[in-house]
Design a protein around this motif. Sequence first.
Motif, PDB file in Angstrom:
ATOM      1  N   ARG A  81       0.836  -1.204   0.000  1.00  0.00           N
ATOM      2  CA  ARG A  81       0.000   0.000   0.000  1.00  0.00           C
ATOM      3  C   ARG A  81       0.868   1.249   0.000  1.00  0.00           C
ATOM      4  O   ARG A  81       1.812   1.381   0.775  1.00  0.00           O
ATOM      5  N   GLY A  82       0.554   2.191  -0.883  1.00  0.00           N
ATOM      6  CA  GLY A  82       1.340   3.409  -0.990  1.00  0.00           C
ATOM      7  C   GLY A  82       1.372   4.178   0.318  1.00  0.00           C
ATOM      8  O   GLY A  82       0.345   4.389   0.952  1.00  0.00           O
ATOM      9  N   SER A  83       2.554   4.595   0.706  1.00  0.00           N
ATOM     10  CA  SER A  83       2.718   5.419   1.907  1.00  0.00           C
ATOM     11  C   SER A  83       4.148   5.931   1.949  1.00  0.00           C
ATOM     12  O   SER A  83       4.940   5.723   1.031  1.00  0.00           O
ATOM     13  N   ASN A  84       4.472   6.554   3.068  1.00  0.00           N
ATOM     14  CA  ASN A  84       5.747   7.248   3.230  1.00  0.00           C
ATOM     15  C   ASN A  84       6.796   6.310   3.845  1.00  0.00           C
ATOM     16  O   ASN A  84       7.270   6.530   4.939  1.00  0.00           O
ATOM     17  N   TYR A  85       7.160   5.254   3.115  1.00  0.00           N
ATOM     18  CA  TYR A  85       8.032   4.226   3.677  1.00  0.00           C
ATOM     19  C   TYR A  85       9.520   4.541   3.556  1.00  0.00           C
ATOM     20  O   TYR A  85      10.336   3.965   4.267  1.00  0.00           O
ATOM     21  N   VAL A  86       9.886   5.407   2.628  1.00  0.00           N
ATOM     22  CA  VAL A  86      11.302   5.589   2.304  1.00  0.00           C
ATOM     23  C   VAL A  86      11.837   6.794   3.073  1.00  0.00           C
ATOM     24  O   VAL A  86      11.785   7.937   2.618  1.00  0.00           O
TER      25      VAL A  86
END
Length: 405
Positions: A81-86
């Motif tokens: 799921r798209g999110s702020n992982y990086v």
Amino acid sequence: MARVLVMIPSGEVYDHDCVRWYNYKDVQRSIDHYHNIGDAFVFDSSLKLLNFDKLGVLPIADPKMEDIDRLRGEFDYVFLRGSNYVHNSMKWQKTIEVLKRLKLPVIAFGIGAQAPVKGKIELSEETITVLRMMAESSASIGVRGAYSAQVLWDIGIKNVRIVGCPTAFRKNDPNLAITLPPLEEIKQVGITCRREVSPAYAQDIKRYLTFHRDLVKECARRFDVVLMAQGEVEEKKIVFGTPEQGEEAIKALRANKWVGDWFMDDEIEKLYRERLFYSDVVADYEALVQQKDMVLGYRLHGNLMALANGTPSIYFTYDSRTVEFAETYQIPSYDVFSKKEFKLEDYYDQSLFDKFNRAWHMTYREMKTFLDENGIDNKMADVRHVPAKPKQAAAQPAEPARKVA
């Protein structure tokens, strides 16, 4: 039809492709815990783009390896799921071990990088390894914008496609376009509020909060407004809590040094008591923005939900994430930390929204291409062959939330 695993879901699924927060009917169970319902927007929107007949969750916290072996035979691919992982502090738990065992394609569905206020982003070896594993297992990695693409390029991942966020395309309408009515016709306005803020991302907390406060008050004097919260504990207590919990929340906000000094004055308190909206059901937010003439504010996905439904929205940018979203879609936006005075008339401009319309159309095509090249069965229409759809009537909220006068 595909059999799909989701890695790091955000909410429970009902009616096949709709998302609400876990145990949403038991308000008291989670009222003391923060969760960003915007993450559920992305999860819900991702499901609405996919054709699937089976959905499961890939465990990465405490997985049993025999379960991972079973999942390999029962599912076709995994999507993250798209999110702020990086970013500098992301913890992936046992993801590396699980993906090595699973051996299924992993589709990064609009992920993003978060830049620190100062200095260059530094990624852990764990994060780099996970990203490379995903890139090697798929035709391409979908990222939200140019900054995220560059971060991946810098660590050697070059099969990157800029796809924005699934929330923008949740209606599966390739001909969506924003056409502005005259500003004097704008009456009902949603303000996406985010008073919780971190100095790691916002360079000037006082400016962030005082501008936010003044924006809310100016809009409230000019329009019939609803303040749209997305999961902060005090806001949840004001909307869903007991009368005692609501008063406790107001006192806590007043006592907080940043919020009490720079945001929560008497006028904001009155608006919080009378005009605050929160729900644990994604469909309620969609129904709300469909009823508004305009939505503006600080929340990435709240604003994007409005645009996806044809409601004009203006962004207020304050970190790399918000800037990246605005740049990807060419959304009219105001830098909270700029010295320029904000005037709504400068941003409520059809020529600016024409830029958004073109960028949205191009990014829709990129998202469709991304899913197709990864062999993902999807509902996204071919942009060359679908006629424009008539605007649908607004839905009504599916679940109870604070009624606003």
